[in-house]
Design a protein around this motif. Structure first.
Motif, PDB file in Angstrom:
ATOM      1  N   HIS A  83       0.830  -1.204   0.000  1.00  0.00           N
ATOM      2  CA  HIS A  83       0.000   0.000   0.000  1.00  0.00           C
ATOM      3  C   HIS A  83       0.868   1.259   0.000  1.00  0.00           C
ATOM      4  O   HIS A  83       2.065   1.185   0.252  1.00  0.00           O
ATOM      5  N   GLU A  91      -3.698   3.657   1.861  1.00  0.00           N
ATOM      6  CA  GLU A  91      -3.990   3.738   3.292  1.00  0.00           C
ATOM      7  C   GLU A  91      -4.075   5.221   3.640  1.00  0.00           C
ATOM      8  O   GLU A  91      -3.092   5.955   3.480  1.00  0.00           O
ATOM      9  N   HIS A 105       4.071   7.403   3.283  1.00  0.00           N
ATOM     10  CA  HIS A 105       5.004   6.278   3.211  1.00  0.00           C
ATOM     11  C   HIS A 105       4.613   5.297   2.110  1.00  0.00           C
ATOM     12  O   HIS A 105       3.490   5.317   1.619  1.00  0.00           O
ATOM     13  N   ALA A 118       4.641   1.140   1.438  1.00  0.00           N
ATOM     14  CA  ALA A 118       4.741  -0.121   2.175  1.00  0.00           C
ATOM     15  C   ALA A 118       4.954  -1.286   1.216  1.00  0.00           C
ATOM     16  O   ALA A 118       4.157  -1.495   0.294  1.00  0.00           O
ATOM     17  N   GLU A 149       7.885   1.297   4.723  1.00  0.00           N
ATOM     18  CA  GLU A 149       7.330   0.307   5.639  1.00  0.00           C
ATOM     19  C   GLU A 149       7.502  -1.087   5.047  1.00  0.00           C
ATOM     20  O   GLU A 149       7.304  -1.280   3.849  1.00  0.00           O
TER      21      GLU A 149
END
Ligand code: CO
Length: 135
Positions: free
Chosen positions: A7, A54, A78, A80, A128
């Protein structure tokens, strides 16, 4: 080894204000929202193919996402990457001298195990690692 982008995290001021764009305009599938108390955020996931967006809304002024919004405004927070085993991957990255934010994995949304790498080690992109629960 990273497998795919699980994500992309976006910092937003309000889930209520942001979800309709992704769901109703972009036509993405709303998968639900939940609070991650440890990180002082409410998150909503919207699916697009195999990946997700997200959305992260802070729940307290001292939330890391609140500090991000203060500094940068809304936007990409971020990326991921999905990994088979987050503990093993962390150990491998550490052995390669990659600076970590999380030395040990923590709990993410939807039963995931996650860990963040330090942006100084990744060209300024908060990164992440994300291990999804076995089905
Ligand atoms: Co995330």
């Amino acid at each position: 080894m990273t497998k795919k982008i699980n994500h992309i995290g976006m910092a937003v001021k309000s889930l209520d204000a942001s979800v309709p764009f992704y769901r109703d305009v972009m036509g993405m599938v709303f998968e639900g929202a939940e609070e991650v108390a440890e990180q002082k955020v409410k998150v909503a996931f919207l699916a697009v193919g195999e990946s997700r967006i997200e959305l992260l809304e802070p729940t307290a002024p001292d939330s890391p996402v609140a500090r991000f919004l203060e500094k940068n405004g809304e936007g990409i927070h971020h990326v991921a990457y999905e990994v088979e085993d987050v503990e093993t991957t962390l150990a491998q990255f550490k052995a390669k001298g990659i600076r970590l934010i999380d030395e040990v994995p923590r709990s993410g949304a939807h039963g995931t195990r996650i860990a963040f790498l330090h942006p100084k080690a990744t060209g300024g992109v908060l990164t992440e690692l994300c291990q999804t629960p076995k089905r």
